[in-house]
Design a protein around this motif. Structure first.
Motif, PDB file in Angstrom:
ATOM      1  N   GLU A 136       0.820  -1.219   0.000  1.00  0.00           N
ATOM      2  CA  GLU A 136       0.000   0.000   0.000  1.00  0.00           C
ATOM      3  C   GLU A 136       0.853   1.268   0.000  1.00  0.00           C
ATOM      4  OE1 GLU A 136      -4.210  -1.298   0.357  1.00  0.00           O
ATOM      5  OE2 GLU A 136      -3.168   0.503  -0.267  1.00  0.00           O
ATOM      6  N   THR A 137       1.928   1.272   0.796  1.00  0.00           N
ATOM      7  CA  THR A 137       2.698   2.505   0.978  1.00  0.00           C
ATOM      8  C   THR A 137       3.777   2.711  -0.077  1.00  0.00           C
ATOM      9  OG1 THR A 137       4.186   1.369   2.530  1.00  0.00           O
ATOM     10  CG2 THR A 137       2.282   2.520   3.461  1.00  0.00           C
ATOM     11  N   ASN A 138       4.401   1.641  -0.518  1.00  0.00           N
ATOM     12  CA  ASN A 138       5.475   1.758  -1.514  1.00  0.00           C
ATOM     13  C   ASN A 138       5.480   0.500  -2.380  1.00  0.00           C
ATOM     14  OD1 ASN A 138       7.678   2.585  -2.960  1.00  0.00           O
ATOM     15  ND2 ASN A 138       9.143   2.432  -1.275  1.00  0.00           N
ATOM     16  N   PRO A 139       4.566   0.423  -3.343  1.00  0.00           N
ATOM     17  CA  PRO A 139       4.360  -0.817  -4.096  1.00  0.00           C
ATOM     18  C   PRO A 139       5.635  -1.308  -4.780  1.00  0.00           C
ATOM     19  CG  PRO A 139       2.623   0.767  -4.562  1.00  0.00           C
ATOM     20  CD  PRO A 139       3.680   1.502  -3.785  1.00  0.00           C
ATOM     21  N   PRO A 140       5.979  -2.577  -4.588  1.00  0.00           N
ATOM     22  CA  PRO A 140       7.129  -3.153  -5.291  1.00  0.00           C
ATOM     23  C   PRO A 140       6.740  -3.513  -6.723  1.00  0.00           C
ATOM     24  CG  PRO A 140       6.083  -4.819  -3.955  1.00  0.00           C
ATOM     25  CD  PRO A 140       5.343  -3.535  -3.676  1.00  0.00           C
ATOM     26  N   ASP A 141       7.740  -3.848  -7.524  1.00  0.00           N
ATOM     27  CA  ASP A 141       7.462  -4.304  -8.885  1.00  0.00           C
ATOM     28  C   ASP A 141       7.136  -5.791  -8.908  1.00  0.00           C
ATOM     29  OD1 ASP A 141       8.175  -1.800 -10.417  1.00  0.00           O
ATOM     30  OD2 ASP A 141      10.061  -2.150  -9.349  1.00  0.00           O
ATOM     31  N   ILE A 142       7.777  -6.549  -8.002  1.00  0.00           N
ATOM     32  CA  ILE A 142       7.589  -7.992  -7.916  1.00  0.00           C
ATOM     33  C   ILE A 142       7.420  -8.361  -6.446  1.00  0.00           C
ATOM     34  CG2 ILE A 142       8.575 -10.271  -8.430  1.00  0.00           C
ATOM     35  CD1 ILE A 142      10.488  -8.839 -10.404  1.00  0.00           C
ATOM     36  N   VAL A 143       6.534  -9.311  -6.169  1.00  0.00           N
ATOM     37  CA  VAL A 143       6.409  -9.816  -4.804  1.00  0.00           C
ATOM     38  C   VAL A 143       6.477 -11.342  -4.822  1.00  0.00           C
ATOM     39  CG1 VAL A 143       3.879  -9.712  -4.923  1.00  0.00           C
ATOM     40  CG2 VAL A 143       5.000  -9.873  -2.699  1.00  0.00           C
ATOM     41  N   PHE A 144       7.358 -11.882  -3.972  1.00  0.00           N
ATOM     42  CA  PHE A 144       7.408 -13.319  -3.715  1.00  0.00           C
ATOM     43  C   PHE A 144       6.564 -13.544  -2.461  1.00  0.00           C
ATOM     44  CE2 PHE A 144      11.027 -12.771  -6.436  1.00  0.00           C
ATOM     45  CZ  PHE A 144      11.137 -13.965  -7.143  1.00  0.00           C
ATOM     46  N   LEU A 145       5.460 -14.258  -2.614  1.00  0.00           N
ATOM     47  CA  LEU A 145       4.441 -14.302  -1.566  1.00  0.00           C
ATOM     48  C   LEU A 145       4.205 -15.727  -1.072  1.00  0.00           C
ATOM     49  CD1 LEU A 145       2.277 -12.713   0.009  1.00  0.00           C
ATOM     50  CD2 LEU A 145       0.739 -13.048  -1.949  1.00  0.00           C
ATOM     51  N   ASP A 146       4.503 -15.951   0.209  1.00  0.00           N
ATOM     52  CA  ASP A 146       4.229 -17.242   0.832  1.00  0.00           C
ATOM     53  C   ASP A 146       2.710 -17.412   0.956  1.00  0.00           C
ATOM     54  OD1 ASP A 146       4.545 -19.649   2.116  1.00  0.00           O
ATOM     55  OD2 ASP A 146       5.035 -18.774   4.060  1.00  0.00           O
ATOM     56  N   VAL A 147       2.230 -18.627   0.748  1.00  0.00           N
ATOM     57  CA  VAL A 147       0.794 -18.878   0.809  1.00  0.00           C
ATOM     58  C   VAL A 147       0.317 -19.003   2.250  1.00  0.00           C
ATOM     59  CG1 VAL A 147      -1.044 -20.505   0.235  1.00  0.00           C
ATOM     60  CG2 VAL A 147       0.704 -19.957  -1.460  1.00  0.00           C
ATOM     61  N   ILE A 184       4.639 -13.862  -7.461  1.00  0.00           N
ATOM     62  CA  ILE A 184       5.138 -15.231  -7.570  1.00  0.00           C
ATOM     63  C   ILE A 184       4.876 -15.901  -6.227  1.00  0.00           C
ATOM     64  CG2 ILE A 184       7.152 -16.709  -7.915  1.00  0.00           C
ATOM     65  CD1 ILE A 184       8.356 -14.399  -9.590  1.00  0.00           C
ATOM     66  N   PHE A 185       3.988 -16.886  -6.215  1.00  0.00           N
ATOM     67  CA  PHE A 185       3.690 -17.586  -4.976  1.00  0.00           C
ATOM     68  C   PHE A 185       4.817 -18.552  -4.618  1.00  0.00           C
ATOM     69  CE2 PHE A 185      -0.816 -16.374  -5.456  1.00  0.00           C
ATOM     70  CZ  PHE A 185      -1.099 -16.050  -4.145  1.00  0.00           C
ATOM     71  N   VAL A 186       5.079 -18.660  -3.328  1.00  0.00           N
ATOM     72  CA  VAL A 186       6.094 -19.575  -2.824  1.00  0.00           C
ATOM     73  C   VAL A 186       5.452 -20.390  -1.700  1.00  0.00           C
ATOM     74  CG1 VAL A 186       8.404 -19.808  -1.862  1.00  0.00           C
ATOM     75  CG2 VAL A 186       7.864 -17.844  -3.314  1.00  0.00           C
ATOM     76  N   THR A 187       5.455 -21.708  -1.822  1.00  0.00           N
ATOM     77  CA  THR A 187       4.804 -22.549  -0.819  1.00  0.00           C
ATOM     78  C   THR A 187       5.355 -23.960  -0.849  1.00  0.00           C
ATOM     79  OG1 THR A 187       2.656 -23.410  -0.057  1.00  0.00           O
ATOM     80  CG2 THR A 187       2.961 -23.163  -2.424  1.00  0.00           C
ATOM     81  N   ALA A 188       5.146 -24.677   0.226  1.00  0.00           N
ATOM     82  CA  ALA A 188       5.564 -26.079   0.295  1.00  0.00           C
ATOM     83  C   ALA A 188       4.448 -27.016  -0.144  1.00  0.00           C
ATOM     84  CB  ALA A 188       5.987 -26.419   1.719  1.00  0.00           C
ATOM     85  N   TYR A 189       3.293 -26.471  -0.545  1.00  0.00           N
ATOM     86  CA  TYR A 189       2.133 -27.304  -0.852  1.00  0.00           C
ATOM     87  C   TYR A 189       1.647 -27.060  -2.273  1.00  0.00           C
ATOM     88  CZ  TYR A 189       2.208 -27.560   4.220  1.00  0.00           C
ATOM     89  OH  TYR A 189       2.598 -27.737   5.515  1.00  0.00           O
TER      90      TYR A 189
END
Length: 263
Positions: A49-60, A83-88
């Motif tokens: 919200e405050t400083n949007p990145p260009d890419i986010v690696f997001l844990d589920v 880009i989602f990152v998860t073990a499932y």
């Protein structure tokens, strides 16, 4: 943007070793100018919200606010390349339904990470004014198609409270307020709890009528009486029933686009 640009990346994971591994891999990329970390979904929402990145690696899966909750809160249309990152692997289909660019399954190899990064950098490089214009044309065509498919855009909401099922017409909604993972519907002086997230409901309402003006609020443009300018590019949005809402800078452009005019 082109491949010569520098990009900001947000790494979201509740496990420090996972954040460190992604950080180490990202540091090897000349195209990355800044790496920011968030250890939970709440911090991720704040960063975006405050400083949007260009890419986010997001844990589920994270305690409390998970990856899909982050997208639901921000809204898919406001998310950076994700880009989602998860073990499932069971979340893969839902991730792509949420417009994820890629899906890294832990433990992932360096080469698999590089494939995801190449995809992200190529997508960012494609965002020329011409390609953006073509994308807008496609969005208009898709909206027309959605309007012709029953149930795609909600003309009414079915709300169940205390054994009573109410039908709230979308045109009668004045504004919508985030209430945790759900929303409160404000319609004709009454308030109803509706068990969907704010990002989800925004996707299903007519974008020519309903516009997100804040991370916690959506407004029916027809219910606005006037705007009052505040500092730092923000506005008070005064509704016809006297309600005061806030139009923040991060949503001002989307609001202007909906109006087709500058404020």
């Amino acid at each position: 943007m082109s491949r010569n640009e520098k990009y900001r990346v947000l790494v979201v994971d509740d496990e420090k070793p996972a954040r460190k591994r992604l950080g180490n891999l990202l540091e090897q990329h000349d195209a990355i100018s800044e790496i920011v970390e968030a250890k939970n979904g709440v911090e991720a929402v704040s960063q975006i919200e405050t400083n949007p990145p260009d890419i986010v690696f997001l844990d589920v899966q994270m305690p409390g606010v998970g990856g899909f909750d982050v997208i639901d809160t921000i809204g898919p249309e406001h998310m950076p390349l994700t880009i989602f990152v998860t073990a499932y692997d069971k979340f893969a289909l839902k991730a792509f339904d949420a417009s994820a660019l890629d899906y890294l399954l832990k433990p992932f190899s360096d080469s698999r990470f590089e494939t995801a990064m190449d995809k992200a950098l190529d997508r960012l490089a494609e965002k020329s004014p011409q390609s953006l214009h073509q994308g807008q044309d496609s969005e208009v065509l898709e909206l027309i198609a959605r309007r012709q498919r029953p149930g795609e855009l909600w003309n009414w909401l079915v709300i169940k409270t205390g054994g009573v099922t109410r039908f709230i017409m979308a045109e009668d909604i004045d504004w919508i307020e985030a209430a945790g993972v759900y929303v409160n519907i404000h319609s004709q002086g009454k308030e109803y709890l509706y068990r969907v997230g704010i990002g989800t409901i925004l996707e299903r309402l007519d974008p020519f009528q309903f516009v997100r003006i804040h991370r916690s609020s959506i407004v029916n443009v027809k219910s606005i009486k006037h705007l009052e300018k505040r500092s730092h590019g923000e506005f008070d949005v005064v509704l016809k029933d006297g309600t005061y809402l806030t139009l923040t800078r991060s949503y001002r452009e989307a609001f202007e686009n909906a109006l087709g005019q500058s404020l």
